[in-house]
Design a protein around this motif. Structure first.
Motif, PDB file in Angstrom:
ATOM      1  N   MET A   1       0.827  -1.194   0.000  1.00  0.00           N
ATOM      2  CA  MET A   1       0.000   0.000   0.000  1.00  0.00           C
ATOM      3  C   MET A   1       0.876   1.264   0.000  1.00  0.00           C
ATOM      4  O   MET A   1       0.560   2.218  -0.694  1.00  0.00           O
ATOM      5  CB  MET A   1      -0.912  -0.043   1.224  1.00  0.00           C
ATOM      6  N   LYS A   2       1.965   1.219   0.797  1.00  0.00           N
ATOM      7  CA  LYS A   2       2.854   2.378   0.856  1.00  0.00           C
ATOM      8  C   LYS A   2       3.525   2.625  -0.492  1.00  0.00           C
ATOM      9  O   LYS A   2       3.697   3.777  -0.888  1.00  0.00           O
ATOM     10  CB  LYS A   2       3.941   2.157   1.922  1.00  0.00           C
ATOM     11  N   ILE A   3       3.873   1.553  -1.167  1.00  0.00           N
ATOM     12  CA  ILE A   3       4.560   1.698  -2.455  1.00  0.00           C
ATOM     13  C   ILE A   3       3.636   2.364  -3.475  1.00  0.00           C
ATOM     14  O   ILE A   3       4.067   3.237  -4.239  1.00  0.00           O
ATOM     15  CB  ILE A   3       5.044   0.319  -2.957  1.00  0.00           C
ATOM     16  N   ILE A   4       2.380   1.972  -3.457  1.00  0.00           N
ATOM     17  CA  ILE A   4       1.413   2.579  -4.376  1.00  0.00           C
ATOM     18  C   ILE A   4       1.248   4.061  -4.069  1.00  0.00           C
ATOM     19  O   ILE A   4       1.194   4.893  -4.976  1.00  0.00           O
ATOM     20  CB  ILE A   4       0.061   1.837  -4.311  1.00  0.00           C
ATOM     21  N   MET A   5       1.181   4.402  -2.782  1.00  0.00           N
ATOM     22  CA  MET A   5       1.051   5.812  -2.389  1.00  0.00           C
ATOM     23  C   MET A   5       2.279   6.616  -2.819  1.00  0.00           C
ATOM     24  O   MET A   5       2.149   7.755  -3.276  1.00  0.00           O
ATOM     25  CB  MET A   5       0.850   5.928  -0.878  1.00  0.00           C
ATOM     26  N   VAL A   6       3.470   6.048  -2.679  1.00  0.00           N
ATOM     27  CA  VAL A   6       4.698   6.736  -3.067  1.00  0.00           C
ATOM     28  C   VAL A   6       4.714   6.961  -4.576  1.00  0.00           C
ATOM     29  O   VAL A   6       5.049   8.060  -5.050  1.00  0.00           O
ATOM     30  CB  VAL A   6       5.935   5.927  -2.601  1.00  0.00           C
ATOM     31  N   ILE A   7       4.324   5.942  -5.323  1.00  0.00           N
ATOM     32  CA  ILE A   7       4.296   6.073  -6.785  1.00  0.00           C
ATOM     33  C   ILE A   7       3.285   7.144  -7.200  1.00  0.00           C
ATOM     34  O   ILE A   7       3.562   7.982  -8.067  1.00  0.00           O
ATOM     35  CB  ILE A   7       3.980   4.712  -7.436  1.00  0.00           C
ATOM     36  N   LEU A   8       2.125   7.136  -6.579  1.00  0.00           N
ATOM     37  CA  LEU A   8       1.111   8.146  -6.886  1.00  0.00           C
ATOM     38  C   LEU A   8       1.583   9.551  -6.519  1.00  0.00           C
ATOM     39  O   LEU A   8       1.330  10.517  -7.249  1.00  0.00           O
ATOM     40  CB  LEU A   8      -0.200   7.827  -6.168  1.00  0.00           C
ATOM     41  N   LEU A   9       2.272   9.683  -5.398  1.00  0.00           N
ATOM     42  CA  LEU A   9       2.787  10.979  -4.961  1.00  0.00           C
ATOM     43  C   LEU A   9       3.817  11.529  -5.944  1.00  0.00           C
ATOM     44  O   LEU A   9       3.758  12.702  -6.327  1.00  0.00           O
ATOM     45  CB  LEU A   9       3.398  10.856  -3.563  1.00  0.00           C
ATOM     46  N   VAL A  10       4.742  10.674  -6.378  1.00  0.00           N
ATOM     47  CA  VAL A  10       5.765  11.108  -7.334  1.00  0.00           C
ATOM     48  C   VAL A  10       5.113  11.458  -8.672  1.00  0.00           C
ATOM     49  O   VAL A  10       5.457  12.465  -9.301  1.00  0.00           O
ATOM     50  CB  VAL A  10       6.852  10.022  -7.494  1.00  0.00           C
ATOM     51  N   ALA A  11       4.144  10.648  -9.097  1.00  0.00           N
ATOM     52  CA  ALA A  11       3.440  10.925 -10.355  1.00  0.00           C
ATOM     53  C   ALA A  11       2.665  12.240 -10.258  1.00  0.00           C
ATOM     54  O   ALA A  11       2.643  13.033 -11.212  1.00  0.00           O
ATOM     55  CB  ALA A  11       2.510   9.777 -10.705  1.00  0.00           C
ATOM     56  N   LEU A  12       2.026  12.478  -9.131  1.00  0.00           N
ATOM     57  CA  LEU A  12       1.280  13.721  -8.938  1.00  0.00           C
ATOM     58  C   LEU A  12       2.214  14.927  -8.971  1.00  0.00           C
ATOM     59  O   LEU A  12       1.912  15.943  -9.614  1.00  0.00           O
ATOM     60  CB  LEU A  12       0.515  13.682  -7.610  1.00  0.00           C
ATOM     61  N   CYS A  13       3.333  14.831  -8.303  1.00  0.00           N
ATOM     62  CA  CYS A  13       4.301  15.939  -8.323  1.00  0.00           C
ATOM     63  C   CYS A  13       4.847  16.157  -9.735  1.00  0.00           C
ATOM     64  O   CYS A  13       5.045  17.298 -10.166  1.00  0.00           O
ATOM     65  CB  CYS A  13       5.435  15.672  -7.345  1.00  0.00           C
ATOM     66  N   GLY A  14       5.089  15.075 -10.464  1.00  0.00           N
ATOM     67  CA  GLY A  14       5.534  15.197 -11.854  1.00  0.00           C
ATOM     68  C   GLY A  14       4.493  15.887 -12.719  1.00  0.00           C
ATOM     69  O   GLY A  14       4.821  16.721 -13.569  1.00  0.00           O
TER      70      GLY A  14
END
Length: 165
Positions: A1-14
């Protein structure tokens, strides 16, 4: 779950960085399309001897840039309504241009159709020279800031992700 949140966070910032850099690429595209439009417009009034509104409306159908379409639509509608140009009305809905660029474009639009064909072609040539300068500046800014905003936002997203982990 944390990995998905991290990926989404980086994608959102991008995506935020891409959105910030879009203004620079929109300015570059605007000046490229503006130059292309007035090269064709110059040919149209030189050889076809078309009237101003007729030539503008004919060429307006070929424009693919939304900001340029909005500028020319505002301009033609003001000409058909009352003939008086208002700078704020001409640039209504266009927020990618600097004030100096608006001043140059507005001064050109005010003089459009007020002289004979030969002088009008000369005026368009002078305007195209200025537009090329604006394009060169916007191209440099785009090359400089677009990748910068995207990279910084991704790094920011990664830093936040490291903090959360």
């Amino acid at each position: 779950m944390k990995i998905i949140m991290v990926i989404l966070l980086v994608a959102l910032c991008g995506a935020i960085g891409y959105g910030l850099s879009k203004n620079y690429s929109d300015r570059k595209k605007f000046f490229y399309c503006l130059e292309s439009f007035f090269v064709v417009f110059k040919v149209d009034i030189s050889f076809n001897k078309s009237k101003l509104l007729t030539a503008l409306n004919a060429e307006l159908k070929t424009v693919k840039n939304k900001n340029l379409t909005m500028l020319l639509t505002n301009f033609t509608s003001l000409l058909t309504q009352n003939g008086q140009l208002n700078k704020n009305e001409v640039f209504k809905g266009i927020n990618i241009l600097y004030e100096q660029e608006k001043d140059v474009i507005f001064a050109f639009l005010q003089g459009l159709g007020k002289s004979d064909v030969f002088n009008q072609v000369q005026t368009i040539d002078n305007f195209l020279f200025k537009v090329r300068e604006f394009y060169d500046v916007s191209n440099k800014d785009c090359k400089k800031y677009c990748p910068l905003y995207v990279k910084l936002s991704i790094i920011f997203g990664l830093l936040i992700a490291i903090i959360f982990i």
